[in-house]
Write a protein that holds these residues in place. Structure first.
Motif, mmCIF file in Angstrom:
data_model
loop_
_atom_site.group_PDB
_atom_site.id
_atom_site.type_symbol
_atom_site.label_atom_id
_atom_site.label_comp_id
_atom_site.label_asym_id
_atom_site.label_seq_id
_atom_site.Cartn_x
_atom_site.Cartn_y
_atom_site.Cartn_z
ATOM 1 N N HIS A 255 -3.233 0.117 7.410
ATOM 2 C CA HIS A 255 -2.216 -0.914 7.671
ATOM 3 C C HIS A 255 -0.832 -0.270 7.819
ATOM 4 O O HIS A 255 -0.092 -0.569 8.757
ATOM 5 C CB HIS A 255 -2.222 -1.922 6.520
ATOM 6 N N LYS A 256 -0.497 0.629 6.888
ATOM 7 C CA LYS A 256 0.810 1.283 6.941
ATOM 8 C C LYS A 256 0.912 2.281 8.092
ATOM 9 O O LYS A 256 1.988 2.444 8.682
ATOM 10 C CB LYS A 256 1.095 1.993 5.615
ATOM 11 N N LEU A 257 -0.199 2.931 8.441
ATOM 12 C CA LEU A 257 -0.185 3.807 9.617
ATOM 13 C C LEU A 257 0.089 2.998 10.877
ATOM 14 O O LEU A 257 0.861 3.417 11.749
ATOM 15 C CB LEU A 257 -1.522 4.540 9.751
ATOM 16 N N GLY A 258 -0.559 1.848 10.979
ATOM 17 C CA GLY A 258 -0.314 0.980 12.120
ATOM 18 C C GLY A 258 1.131 0.537 12.180
ATOM 19 O O GLY A 258 1.756 0.508 13.248
ATOM 20 N N PHE A 325 -0.293 13.971 7.603
ATOM 21 C CA PHE A 325 -1.051 12.816 7.130
ATOM 22 C C PHE A 325 -1.190 12.828 5.610
ATOM 23 O O PHE A 325 -1.149 11.774 4.963
ATOM 24 C CB PHE A 325 -2.433 12.774 7.789
ATOM 25 N N LEU A 326 -1.335 14.010 5.019
ATOM 26 C CA LEU A 326 -1.458 14.104 3.572
ATOM 27 C C LEU A 326 -0.172 13.657 2.888
ATOM 28 O O LEU A 326 -0.205 12.886 1.921
ATOM 29 C CB LEU A 326 -1.804 15.538 3.179
ATOM 30 N N GLN A 327 0.979 14.137 3.389
ATOM 31 C CA GLN A 327 2.239 13.727 2.774
ATOM 32 C C GLN A 327 2.519 12.249 3.044
ATOM 33 O O GLN A 327 3.133 11.567 2.214
ATOM 34 C CB GLN A 327 3.396 14.614 3.264
ATOM 35 N N PHE A 328 2.077 11.733 4.188
ATOM 36 C CA PHE A 328 2.225 10.305 4.484
ATOM 37 C C PHE A 328 1.461 9.485 3.441
ATOM 38 O O PHE A 328 2.002 8.529 2.870
ATOM 39 C CB PHE A 328 1.689 10.002 5.892
ATOM 40 N N GLY A 477 -0.851 -4.681 10.575
ATOM 41 C CA GLY A 477 -0.031 -3.488 10.487
ATOM 42 C C GLY A 477 0.349 -2.973 11.866
ATOM 43 O O GLY A 477 1.490 -2.581 12.100
ATOM 44 N N PHE A 478 -0.589 -2.999 12.795
ATOM 45 C CA PHE A 478 -0.322 -2.500 14.142
ATOM 46 C C PHE A 478 0.532 -3.458 14.959
ATOM 47 O O PHE A 478 1.280 -3.033 15.849
ATOM 48 C CB PHE A 478 -1.643 -2.222 14.865
ATOM 49 N N THR A 479 0.431 -4.766 14.683
ATOM 50 C CA THR A 479 1.238 -5.738 15.451
ATOM 51 C C THR A 479 2.612 -5.929 14.852
ATOM 52 O O THR A 479 3.558 -6.284 15.564
ATOM 53 C CB THR A 479 0.535 -7.099 15.504
ATOM 54 N N GLY A 480 2.738 -5.711 13.540
ATOM 55 C CA GLY A 480 4.044 -5.851 12.893
ATOM 56 C C GLY A 480 4.420 -7.280 12.579
ATOM 57 O O GLY A 480 5.296 -7.527 11.760
ATOM 58 N N ILE A 481 3.771 -8.251 13.219
ATOM 59 C CA ILE A 481 4.093 -9.655 12.979
ATOM 60 C C ILE A 481 3.354 -10.113 11.722
ATOM 61 O O ILE A 481 2.158 -9.911 11.582
ATOM 62 C CB ILE A 481 3.681 -10.541 14.176
ATOM 63 N N GLY A 482 4.084 -10.740 10.814
ATOM 64 C CA GLY A 482 3.442 -11.178 9.588
ATOM 65 C C GLY A 482 3.206 -10.053 8.613
ATOM 66 O O GLY A 482 2.293 -10.101 7.799
ATOM 67 N N SER A 483 4.023 -9.011 8.702
ATOM 68 C CA SER A 483 3.898 -7.902 7.768
ATOM 69 C C SER A 483 5.255 -7.270 7.567
ATOM 70 O O SER A 483 6.204 -7.567 8.282
ATOM 71 C CB SER A 483 2.903 -6.858 8.308
#
Length: 484
Positions: A255-258, A325-328, A477-483
């Motif tokens: 979700h956060k990656l998106g 990716f690990l630090q993310f 997460g990928f759309t950003g809407i509602g998050s």
């Protein structure tokens, strides 16, 4: 002449919105005041709300400020039928609140009588407004800013070295996790200053914060109605709790990656273009020099997120994608769990619930944190959350150092009122384990009520519904809407 006068005040009369703001039950039309607000017009972009708590707690001298605002009080026929909005956040942020939420009933009212000697806030304010205290606060604010600049330089230098010489992951991982947390902590305090403030972008450096939504989601949404149904932090983990335990961590990470790659950019389009978005709704309000009182385009938000994606692109082409990716992952989870560490949200218990003393309520429901034992260091390592009781009593303060300095003042007032003053809790040995147990290991539950939905661990993993929610959650997460 009348039209010229209205234009000089920063607003075209024909475009004046009908929305009103409410303080102590009385309506105010603050549109013409927006260009004059010392803290910036962005703090006034949510009309229809009762802003009493924000007004009385966010100003060093609210009595003097009230005299200024009284010029904008709406009386007579214009005040007839004036009502509070049901929602205290814009449409784009309603997902943070339960469906049955009603700001008119779910946000408690408090006694802010400045003459009442029995109120904690009045005693704290009296002590902190002493000339020698204010002088020291100004000195500490300046010192805080200097240290933040050193931190920024050190961070950028480390990123450059990491990309150029390929610093091993076991070194870069803790450096990134700590520095991102510290930068976000600094950004947290910059968002409490006059807006817009360019350095608020630091709040976004930990992949969790989004400074452009911070005024409604944190400064107004969290600080004023702390621990109530209106507090976005109360439901911060809501969507995650609706997922089965075994997929909770990977689903939230995706979700956060998106959100990092696409969602935040769609979200920025949303807040710049949707009709109810403050940047759009108040775009007609101008400063005397003709510029927008509420910034029309928040270039700094675009800049910081383009920069963050640029870090990933540079890491990918430098052969450091795995380390990135690990630090993310570590940065995201450390800061996600830290968001709710300064309140006992996981216990679902509210102390001093019936009191009308706002200061007393804040002291009962805020937690100070400790990591190293040095509060001036911990204010960075905790993302700005360690001196949290002073931060909630004095939300107008613009630096962690000021909060640390004022903590003994708040403690002395608490003891004068015979209030419990708990020692700072350890972030790593007290708060994070408790939060991890509640939110990561806790059973699948309703996002808002936290009512357990399935009878046991196996049951929650064999039903289809939680996995459908998981796919929706990742997609948001990928759309950003509602998050966020």
């Amino acid at each position: 002449m009348a039209a010229e006068k209205e234009k000089k005040n920063g607003i075209d009369k024909q475009e004046t919105p009908k929305d009103l703001w409410f303080i102590d039950g009385e309506p105010y039309d603050l549109v013409a005041f927006m260009p004059k607000h010392p803290g910036g017009a962005q703090y006034l972009v949510f009309p229809g709300n009762d802003v009493s708590i924000t007004f009385w707690s966010y100003h060093k001298d609210p009595v003097r400020n009230k005299k200024v605002l009284d010029k904008y009080k709406v009386t007579g026929k214009a005040a007839e039928g004036a009502q509070l909005n049901r929602w205290h956040l814009p449409d784009s942020a309603k997902f943070l609140l339960p469906e049955d939420f009603d700001a008119r009933m779910d946000i408690k009212t408090y006694n802010f009588d400045p003459k009442d000697k029995n109120l904690v806030l009045n005693h704290c304010r009296e002590e902190v407004q002493k000339p020698e205290v204010m002088k020291e606060i100004r000195r500490l604010d300046k010192l805080f800013d200097e240290h933040v600049m050193y931190l920024i330089y050190a961070y950028l230098a480390f990123v450059a070295l990491w990309l150029l010489i390929g610093i091993p992951w076991y070194i870069s991982l803790p450096v990134f996790a700590v520095s991102r947390t510290a930068l976000a902590g600094a950004g947290h305090y910059f968002t409490h200053r006059k807006q817009p403030n360019f350095w608020s972008i630091l709040f976004d450096m930990n992949y969790i914060g989004v400074h452009i939504t911070l005024i409604d989601g944190h400064n107004v949404g969290h600080h004023a109605p702390t621990m109530s149904k209106a507090d976005p932090k109360t439901g911060f983990f809501g969507a995650m709790m609706a997922l089965p335990r075994l997929v909770r961590v990977p689903a939230f990470t995706l979700h956060k990656l998106g959100h990092f790659f696409t969602g935040i950019f769609i979200k920025l389009v949303e807040v710049h273009c949707f009709p109810d978005a403050p940047l759009v709704k108040f775009s007609h309000v101008k400063m005397p020099d003709g510029s927008h009182a509420v910034q029309r385009i928040c270039w700094s938000s675009w800049l910081v997120h383009v920069y963050l994606v640029g870090e990933f692109v540079a890491a990918y082409y430098s052969g450091l994608a795995g380390a990135w990716f690990l630090q993310f992952f570590v940065s995201v989870w450390l800061n996600t769990l830290m968001v709710v560490s300064s309140h006992d949200f996981e216990c679902q218990v509210i102390f001093e619930k019936e009191t009308d003393d706002w200061g007393k309520f804040q002291l009962a429901n805020c937690l100070d944190l400790t990591i190293t034992g040095n509060p001036y260091v911990d204010v960075f390592l905790s993302a700005g959350l360690s001196p949290h009781r002073a931060h909630h009593i004095f939300p107008w303060q613009g630096s962690g150092y000021a909060n640390v300095y004022c903590t003994p003042i708040v403690e002395s007032v608490a003891k004068k009122f015979n209030l419990k003053w708990e020692a700072p809790r350890s972030l790593f040995f007290s708060r994070l384990p408790s939060i991890f147990k509640a939110y990561i290991l806790g059973p699948t539950a309703d996002p808002f009520s936290r009512k357990v939905l399935y009878k046991d661990f196996i049951d929650e993993h064999i039903h289809v519904e939680p996995y459908v929610e998981m796919l929706k959650f990742i997609g948001l997460g990928f759309t950003g809407i509602g998050s966020l």
